[in-house]
Design a protein around this motif. Structure first.
Motif, PDB file in Angstrom:
ATOM      1  N   ILE A  95       0.839  -1.201   0.000  1.00  0.00           N
ATOM      2  CA  ILE A  95       0.000   0.000   0.000  1.00  0.00           C
ATOM      3  C   ILE A  95       0.877   1.255   0.000  1.00  0.00           C
ATOM      4  CG2 ILE A  95      -1.683   1.338   1.330  1.00  0.00           C
ATOM      5  CD1 ILE A  95      -2.912  -1.246   2.261  1.00  0.00           C
ATOM      6  N   GLY A  96       1.951   1.231   0.788  1.00  0.00           N
ATOM      7  CA  GLY A  96       2.887   2.353   0.772  1.00  0.00           C
ATOM      8  C   GLY A  96       3.516   2.529  -0.594  1.00  0.00           C
ATOM      9  N   THR A  97       3.810   1.414  -1.265  1.00  0.00           N
ATOM     10  CA  THR A  97       4.385   1.487  -2.616  1.00  0.00           C
ATOM     11  C   THR A  97       3.395   2.106  -3.605  1.00  0.00           C
ATOM     12  OG1 THR A  97       5.732  -0.480  -2.185  1.00  0.00           O
ATOM     13  CG2 THR A  97       5.412   0.140  -4.483  1.00  0.00           C
ATOM     14  N   VAL A  98       2.131   1.675  -3.505  1.00  0.00           N
ATOM     15  CA  VAL A  98       1.093   2.236  -4.385  1.00  0.00           C
ATOM     16  C   VAL A  98       0.923   3.727  -4.136  1.00  0.00           C
ATOM     17  CG1 VAL A  98      -1.382   2.217  -4.889  1.00  0.00           C
ATOM     18  CG2 VAL A  98      -0.147   0.064  -4.680  1.00  0.00           C
ATOM     19  N   THR A  99       0.921   4.136  -2.863  1.00  0.00           N
ATOM     20  CA  THR A  99       0.808   5.560  -2.526  1.00  0.00           C
ATOM     21  C   THR A  99       1.955   6.360  -3.123  1.00  0.00           C
ATOM     22  OG1 THR A  99      -0.307   5.020  -0.444  1.00  0.00           O
ATOM     23  CG2 THR A  99       0.650   7.220  -0.630  1.00  0.00           C
ATOM     24  N   ASP A 100       3.156   5.831  -3.000  1.00  0.00           N
ATOM     25  CA  ASP A 100       4.330   6.518  -3.524  1.00  0.00           C
ATOM     26  C   ASP A 100       4.270   6.622  -5.039  1.00  0.00           C
ATOM     27  OD1 ASP A 100       6.815   7.797  -3.229  1.00  0.00           O
ATOM     28  OD2 ASP A 100       7.860   5.954  -3.777  1.00  0.00           O
ATOM     29  N   ILE A 101       3.847   5.541  -5.710  1.00  0.00           N
ATOM     30  CA  ILE A 101       3.755   5.555  -7.170  1.00  0.00           C
ATOM     31  C   ILE A 101       2.679   6.538  -7.631  1.00  0.00           C
ATOM     32  CG2 ILE A 101       3.112   4.176  -9.186  1.00  0.00           C
ATOM     33  CD1 ILE A 101       4.402   1.767  -7.809  1.00  0.00           C
ATOM     34  N   ALA A 102       1.516   6.517  -6.963  1.00  0.00           N
ATOM     35  CA  ALA A 102       0.429   7.434  -7.333  1.00  0.00           C
ATOM     36  C   ALA A 102       0.866   8.883  -7.160  1.00  0.00           C
ATOM     37  CB  ALA A 102      -0.811   7.151  -6.484  1.00  0.00           C
ATOM     38  N   ARG A 103       1.526   9.170  -6.053  1.00  0.00           N
ATOM     39  CA  ARG A 103       2.007  10.536  -5.800  1.00  0.00           C
ATOM     40  C   ARG A 103       3.028  10.960  -6.857  1.00  0.00           C
ATOM     41  NH1 ARG A 103       6.460  12.205  -3.184  1.00  0.00           N
ATOM     42  NH2 ARG A 103       6.482  14.346  -2.394  1.00  0.00           N
ATOM     43  N   SER A 104       3.962  10.064  -7.181  1.00  0.00           N
ATOM     44  CA  SER A 104       4.989  10.393  -8.178  1.00  0.00           C
ATOM     45  C   SER A 104       4.365  10.634  -9.547  1.00  0.00           C
ATOM     46  CB  SER A 104       6.014   9.259  -8.267  1.00  0.00           C
ATOM     47  OG  SER A 104       6.689   9.086  -7.038  1.00  0.00           O
ATOM     48  N   MET A 105       3.385   9.799  -9.923  1.00  0.00           N
ATOM     49  CA  MET A 105       2.730   9.965 -11.221  1.00  0.00           C
ATOM     50  C   MET A 105       1.971  11.281 -11.298  1.00  0.00           C
ATOM     51  SD  MET A 105       1.355   6.094 -11.989  1.00  0.00           S
ATOM     52  CE  MET A 105       0.561   6.606 -13.514  1.00  0.00           C
ATOM     53  N   LEU A 106       1.281  11.631 -10.208  1.00  0.00           N
ATOM     54  CA  LEU A 106       0.525  12.887 -10.209  1.00  0.00           C
ATOM     55  C   LEU A 106       1.453  14.099 -10.210  1.00  0.00           C
ATOM     56  CD1 LEU A 106      -2.407  12.008  -7.799  1.00  0.00           C
ATOM     57  CD2 LEU A 106      -2.494  12.312 -10.270  1.00  0.00           C
ATOM     58  N   LEU A 107       2.605  13.987  -9.551  1.00  0.00           N
ATOM     59  CA  LEU A 107       3.592  15.062  -9.621  1.00  0.00           C
ATOM     60  C   LEU A 107       4.073  15.255 -11.058  1.00  0.00           C
ATOM     61  CD1 LEU A 107       5.754  14.472  -6.409  1.00  0.00           C
ATOM     62  CD2 LEU A 107       4.419  16.521  -6.942  1.00  0.00           C
ATOM     63  N   GLN A 108       4.279  14.158 -11.769  1.00  0.00           N
ATOM     64  CA  GLN A 108       4.682  14.248 -13.169  1.00  0.00           C
ATOM     65  C   GLN A 108       3.578  14.869 -14.010  1.00  0.00           C
ATOM     66  OE1 GLN A 108       6.022  10.423 -14.574  1.00  0.00           O
ATOM     67  NE2 GLN A 108       7.361  10.098 -12.815  1.00  0.00           N
ATOM     68  N   VAL A 109       2.324  14.484 -13.714  1.00  0.00           N
ATOM     69  CA  VAL A 109       1.185  15.065 -14.436  1.00  0.00           C
ATOM     70  C   VAL A 109       1.096  16.569 -14.185  1.00  0.00           C
ATOM     71  CG1 VAL A 109      -1.339  15.121 -14.559  1.00  0.00           C
ATOM     72  CG2 VAL A 109      -0.149  12.932 -14.518  1.00  0.00           C
ATOM     73  N   GLU A 110       1.289  16.987 -12.912  1.00  0.00           N
ATOM     74  CA  GLU A 110       1.245  18.409 -12.579  1.00  0.00           C
ATOM     75  C   GLU A 110       2.334  19.171 -13.332  1.00  0.00           C
ATOM     76  OE1 GLU A 110      -0.619  20.486 -10.291  1.00  0.00           O
ATOM     77  OE2 GLU A 110      -2.018  18.859 -10.697  1.00  0.00           O
ATOM     78  N   THR A 111       3.550  18.618 -13.340  1.00  0.00           N
ATOM     79  CA  THR A 111       4.654  19.275 -14.038  1.00  0.00           C
ATOM     80  C   THR A 111       4.369  19.377 -15.523  1.00  0.00           C
ATOM     81  OG1 THR A 111       6.230  18.436 -12.403  1.00  0.00           O
ATOM     82  CG2 THR A 111       7.132  19.183 -14.500  1.00  0.00           C
ATOM     83  N   LEU A 112       3.894  18.280 -16.122  1.00  0.00           N
ATOM     84  CA  LEU A 112       3.594  18.271 -17.551  1.00  0.00           C
ATOM     85  C   LEU A 112       2.458  19.232 -17.871  1.00  0.00           C
ATOM     86  CD1 LEU A 112       4.143  17.047 -20.316  1.00  0.00           C
ATOM     87  CD2 LEU A 112       2.539  15.213 -19.769  1.00  0.00           C
ATOM     88  N   THR A 113       1.437  19.286 -17.004  1.00  0.00           N
ATOM     89  CA  THR A 113       0.307  20.192 -17.224  1.00  0.00           C
ATOM     90  C   THR A 113       0.764  21.646 -17.215  1.00  0.00           C
ATOM     91  OG1 THR A 113      -1.220  18.618 -16.200  1.00  0.00           O
ATOM     92  CG2 THR A 113      -1.952  20.904 -16.368  1.00  0.00           C
TER      93      THR A 113
END
Length: 281
Positions: A95-113
């Protein structure tokens, strides 16, 4: 122990194993204390121990999956609340791994946006805003100016005979001229002014807090700055601009304001170019 902490499955198995054996543990403890057995006492003991074990199992499972619930809630609120970007893994398991991956992906989405929005609203040659950005920013600027009842003025100008520059010196020279004018505009902006390239050789500057006279002064300074720019191989004085200045009326829409400023700009061209003309009231 480290493997158990890092495995959701292992922790779930351990919780279930202990919970299932609570009645047996209770019975062994009961017998070890020397109490006499009876059908009723054994029944009540097993019943209570089973309820306790079930409750402990539910509580432990709830604690284990709580980070997943928090992640799900944060994902649902993400469009309005960016709190998930500040979340960190609550545990080293899956669950911690999923949280970290989701957060990292959304950070990338924010940067790209942000990058895409910057590209969509910025003129790549001059670094100024584009027409779309002006349409988005103008209502915000007007709303801010309306509260203290400040004036808002607009300068619209384009470069004189720009097509001839492209024809005589090439499009690379024309691009260099546009970049030089973009720098000149930036040099004459206050921190809260907004400038945009409207397309081709036409530029627009919005001046919050400036009445018509103040905007005309700014336009005149900018006209001199444009005229003094030298871009090789063009001779000095070859780059000039015609300027139209207009002050926004209280209920005037942006298109109406641009039309009045555009009319003043064409009046400047009719007067011989390289001049500043006020819009008609």
């Amino acid at each position: 122990m480290t493997k158990i902490k890092s495995s959701f499955v292992a922790k779930t198995f351990l919780v279930c194993f202990v919970s299932v054996h609570v009645p047996l543990i209770a019975l062994v403890a009961y017998l070890s204390m020397g109490f006499q057995l009876s059908t009723l006492s054994v029944f009540l003991l097993i019943l209570v121990a089973t309820l306790v074990g079930t409750s402990l199992c539910l509580f432990a499972i709830w604690r284990l999956i709580r980070p997943l619930n928090l992640l799900a809630d944060a994902m649902k609120r993400y469009p309005e609340d960016k709190g998930i970007l500040k979340m960190y893994p609550a545990s080293p398991d899956e669950i911690g791994t999923v949280t970290d991956i989701a957060r990292s992906m959304l950070l990338q989405v924010e940067t790209l946006t942000k990058q895409l929005k910057h590209q969509a609203t910025t003129d790549f040659l001059t670094g100024l805003g584009n027409r779309r950005a002006l349409m988005e920013q103008m209502p915000i600027i007007r709303a801010k100016a309306a509260r203290p009842e400040e004036a808002v003025s607009l300068i619209l100008f384009d470069l004189d005979h720009f097509k001839r520059i492209n024809d005589e010196y090439g499009h690379d020279a024309g691009d260099n001229v546009l970049m030089a004018i973009g720098e000149a505009v930036k040099d004459h902006l206050r921190p809260y002014d907004y400038a945009a390239r409207m397309g081709g050789e036409e530029f627009c500057i919005v001046l919050p807090g400036a009445d018509l006279a103040a905007a005309e002064t700014v336009a005149e300074r900018l006209r001199h700055a444009v005229e003094s720019r030298v871009v090789e191989p063009l001779p000095k004085g070859r780059i000039t601009g015609s300027f139209g200045v207009a002050q926004a009326r209280p209920t005037e829409r942006l298109q109406e304001l641009l039309l009045r400023a555009d009319a003043a700009l064409y009046s400047a061209k009719d007067q011989g170019r390289n001049v500043v003309v006020r819009a008609q009231p």
